[in-house]
Design an enzyme around this catalytic site. Sequence first.
Site, short mmCIF file in Angstrom:
data_model
loop_
_atom_site.label_atom_id
_atom_site.label_comp_id
_atom_site.label_asym_id
_atom_site.label_seq_id
_atom_site.Cartn_x
_atom_site.Cartn_y
_atom_site.Cartn_z
N ASN A 107 0.81 -1.20 0.17
CA ASN A 107 0.05 -0.12 0.21
C ASN A 107 0.90 1.27 -0.15
O ASN A 107 2.14 1.14 0.06
CB ASN A 107 -1.00 -0.12 1.20
CG ASN A 107 -0.20 -0.01 2.58
OD1 ASN A 107 0.47 0.77 2.85
ND2 ASN A 107 -0.25 -1.01 3.03
N PRO B 275 -1.72 -12.06 10.58
CA PRO B 275 -1.82 -11.82 11.99
C PRO B 275 -2.25 -10.49 12.29
O PRO B 275 -1.71 -9.61 11.65
CB PRO B 275 -0.55 -12.34 12.45
CG PRO B 275 0.53 -12.10 11.62
CD PRO B 275 -0.16 -12.41 10.21
O1 PMT Z 1 2.62 6.27 6.35
P1 PMT Z 1 1.91 7.59 6.07
O2 PMT Z 1 2.18 7.81 4.53
O3 PMT Z 1 2.59 8.72 6.95
O4 PMT Z 1 0.49 7.49 6.27
C1 PMT Z 1 -0.10 7.17 7.59
C2 PMT Z 1 -1.18 6.29 7.62
C3 PMT Z 1 -2.58 6.66 7.05
C4 PMT Z 1 -0.78 4.96 7.24
C5 PMT Z 1 -1.44 6.13 9.22
O5 PMT Z 1 -1.99 7.38 9.87
C6 PMT Z 1 -2.59 4.80 9.40
O6 PMT Z 1 -3.61 5.28 9.50
N1 PMT Z 1 -2.09 3.84 9.83
C7 PMT Z 1 -3.19 2.63 10.23
C8 PMT Z 1 -3.46 2.09 8.82
C9 PMT Z 1 -4.25 0.83 9.10
O7 PMT Z 1 -3.67 -0.27 8.86
O8 PMT Z 1 -5.23 0.92 9.52
P2 PMT Z 1 -6.51 -0.15 9.56
O9 PMT Z 1 -7.70 0.56 10.07
O10 PMT Z 1 -6.63 -1.01 8.57
O11 PMT Z 1 -5.92 -1.00 10.89
C10 PMT Z 1 -6.25 -0.62 12.28
C11 PMT Z 1 -5.21 -0.77 13.11
O12 PMT Z 1 -5.02 -2.34 13.23
C12 PMT Z 1 -3.65 -0.06 12.86
O13 PMT Z 1 -3.33 0.34 13.97
C13 PMT Z 1 -2.89 -1.38 12.15
O14 PMT Z 1 -1.52 -1.09 12.44
C14 PMT Z 1 -3.43 -2.39 12.85
N2 PMT Z 1 -3.25 -3.75 11.95
C15 PMT Z 1 -4.01 -3.91 11.18
C16 PMT Z 1 -4.02 -4.95 10.53
C17 PMT Z 1 -3.08 -6.38 10.77
N3 PMT Z 1 -3.00 -7.33 10.14
N4 PMT Z 1 -2.46 -5.90 11.83
C18 PMT Z 1 -2.60 -4.82 12.65
O15 PMT Z 1 -1.76 -4.29 13.45
#
Ligand code: PMT
Length: 408
Positions: free
Chosen positions: A208, A304
């Site tokens: 991504n 995971p």
């Molecule tokens: O890197 P940049 O260009 O500065 O952009 C920043 C960002 C937009 C990536 C950042 O601000 C952000 O939103 N990060 C979280 C991205 C994400 O994966 O969001 P999610 O809603 O899909 O997941 C929620 C949380 O679960 C996140 O903390 C993610 O790290 C965590 N996760 C998700 C999937 C997975 N398999 N394991 C995880 O730990």
Amino acid sequence: MTKRVLLIIAGGIAAYKSLDVIRRLREREIGVRCILTNAGSQFVTPLSVASLSGDKVFTELFSLTDEAEMGHIKLSRDADLVVVAPATADLLGKMANGLADDLATTALLATDKPVLIAPAMNPEMWAHPATKRNVEQLMRDGIHVVGPNEGEMACGEIGLGRMAEPDEIVQAICRHLQSSLGPLAGKRAIVTSGPTIEAIDPVRFLSNHSSGKQGHAVAEALHKAGVDVTLVSGPVREPAPNVDKVVEISSAVEMLQACEQALPVDIVVCVAAVADWRPADQQAQKLKKQAGEEPPSIRFVENPDILKTLAGLDSARPQLVIGFAAETENIEQNAERKLQTKGCDWVVANNVSAEQNTFGGVHNEVMLFRRGNRVEAWPKLTKQAVADQLVRRIAEHFDQRRDTDTAP
Ligand code: PMT
């Protein structure tokens, strides 16, 4: 976290005591980097200073080698405290008047760190109205002073002007370093940042657009607040921030392993954009495009969930587990749901719709969701400012916990 001092040794007979200051600081595992003025090198040699400090000694403002290795601005800001010992009448005069005609005075003018001076000079020079004016000015400018003491001088005169003893100087340094420790000093944290990449075959992968800007900013802001930070980062172009350890990984599975190895910690902030799925079968050889054949279909398996795993730990659960939530719609409902399903304590939700330019951009507009707490919507800020504000909230959280724990 190792504390560092930039020690400026100016030209006075008391310079020999600075060697002892270096030795005592090193014994306390405080890092010492030295600038030796031209006059200073008449009293102690660069070799003895380098041997005791275990580091290169900086002498010249216009040295191409010195500048290439460590620019004078960085040199002035790299330490937690700048110490001038001995601080001669000449150097005090230059400092009080903002002169910058050599490496020492330039570093003193360029530094953004506290400065401690240990004056050393003949008693008449110390008592001179010009020196008095300069010292008063320096104190008004926020410069800290240790000594001078009364006693017999090298010139045989007796009076006030003897540099403070090494032990006094070291104690003053330690007091300053202690108070310069950040609000979260002693805490440990893991921050995840950037994307993960999930291999399809040896040359193709799914990923991504996360640039690591937000995660790296959070890691650096925590480090500045005194936290021992391990940054676990997917592949990014963003330069490594100033933290204690950076672990570079590629896939979600590797990211989880690196996080588990960094435990135990007090704080986890999952900013990484982790791939939810990975190809079930990673091909050992590059998939070949065969004429007339259908494109291959890829079967996925779930990765995971790192945030959920760390939030769900039984014994080593960090005290504060924070996730970022990337949303394109229904931000509040989705963030509340993630707070519940992931089992974390806080969720920082950001809108990642294309028009927001959040992935890779410089700015971010977030909402902070905390269990049992009111939701905060922050204005659009730079990612650095979002990180600073988040770290302020984290520091407040631990302050409140401390107050509750110590309440009668
Ligand atoms: O890197 P940049 O260009 O500065 O952009 C920043 C960002 C937009 C990536 C950042 O601000 C952000 O939103 N990060 C979280 C991205 C994400 O994966 O969001 P999610 O809603 O899909 O997941 C929620 C949380 O679960 C996140 O903390 C993610 O790290 C965590 N996760 C998700 C999937 C997975 N398999 N394991 C995880 O730990």
